[in-house]
Design an enzyme around this catalytic site. Structure first.
Site, PDB file in Angstrom:
ATOM      1  N   SER A 103      39.490   9.500   1.049  1.00 13.14           N
ATOM      2  CA  SER A 103      38.875   8.596   0.082  1.00 13.14           C
ATOM      3  C   SER A 103      39.907   8.260  -0.980  1.00 13.14           C
ATOM      4  O   SER A 103      40.836   9.036  -1.224  1.00 13.14           O
ATOM      5  CB  SER A 103      37.664   9.269  -0.581  1.00 13.14           C
TER       6      SER A 103
ATOM      7  N   TYR B  76      33.737  16.122  -5.906  1.00 14.91           N
ATOM      8  CA  TYR B  76      34.062  15.266  -4.760  1.00 14.91           C
ATOM      9  C   TYR B  76      35.544  14.938  -4.726  1.00 14.91           C
ATOM     10  O   TYR B  76      36.182  15.002  -3.663  1.00 14.91           O
ATOM     11  CB  TYR B  76      33.232  13.988  -4.817  1.00 14.91           C
TER      12      TYR B  76
END
Length: 245
Positions: A130, A143
């Protein structure tokens, strides 16, 4: 010879789209995820095979590995974000869950499937990272830490196994509009979900990222794409998103 691919987290979103894209390119795709009904329907649609697998469970991963003799492509796609808390207020248990499903699952599944990848003289591992694995932002510590780990795991595998005919790629998407990922992060709050994408004319969709997966898997075996960062045109950086009013 039929080329075989495994896609984890294939029951929805980027994983589901990647399974479809690889199947359309001639791969026999093993669709791995926890939700049997979804992966069985997907496998029937694309002519693949469904294997129920929880990537956080070593025994479940071992069963997936036992079902494969050879493997050409592994897509470590399973993952998720489960909070938007500050570091000060975060639940460490939620962070542990995110680290497990995003980062440790990559280690677990890759370890288990390396013998199958090696069986035909080498294979490709695509890890779904990501843009969160490249920058810190408020209320994203758990995250972003997990996705930073995915990036480093991918780089380390490439260093450690460079003498073998194995390839390792990280694909790092930015803003992707998928139903489950963002809803899970905002505890199912539809208003908060809508706010994430408000004013963004064209965020990425799962099929955009799947096309990157398909392209990497289509390249000759001597070509290793270390990483791909893919964002919608409207997102210049993690904090810079153009929103139409």
């Amino acid at each position: 010879m039929t080329r075989i691919a495994v896609v984890t987290g294939a029951s929805s979103g980027i994983g589901q789209a990647s399974a479809r894209a690889l199947a359309a390119d001639g791969f026999h795709v093993v669709c791995a995820a926890r939700r049997r009904d979804r992966i069985e329907a997907l496998a029937e649609e694309i002519g693949g095979r469904a294997v129920v697998c929880d990537v956080t469970d070593p025994e479940s991963v071992a069963q997936l590995a036992a079902s494969l003799e050879t493997l050409d492509v592994l897509v470590n796609n399973a993952g998720g974000a489960f909070d938007q808390d500050t570091v000060e207020t975060a639940d460490a248990g939620v962070w542990a869950r995110m680290f497990d499903v995003n980062a440790l699952s990559v280690v677990r599944v890759t370890q288990a499937l390396l013998p199958a990848l090696r069986a035909d003289g080498g294979g490709l591992v695509i890890n779904m990272g990501s843009t969160a694995g490249r920058v810190a932002y408020e209320r994203g510590g758990g995250y972003t830490a997990a996705k930073h780990a995915v990036r480093v795991i991918t780089q380390t595998l490439r260093l450690e196994l460079v003498a073998e005919p194995l390839r390792f790629t990280e694909i790092a998407p930015g803003m992707v509009r998928t139903e489950e990922f963002t809803l899970n992060r905002v505890d199912g709050d539809r208003a908060r979900y809508d706010a994430v994408y408000e004013g963004v004319a064209e965020p990425l969709v799962a099929e955009d990222v799947a096309e990157a997966v398909r392209w990497v898997a289509s390249l000759p075996s001597h070509v290793d794409i270390d990483e791909i960062v893919i964002r919608p045109r409207a997102q210049a950086a993690q904090h810079k998103v153009h929103r139409e009013r």
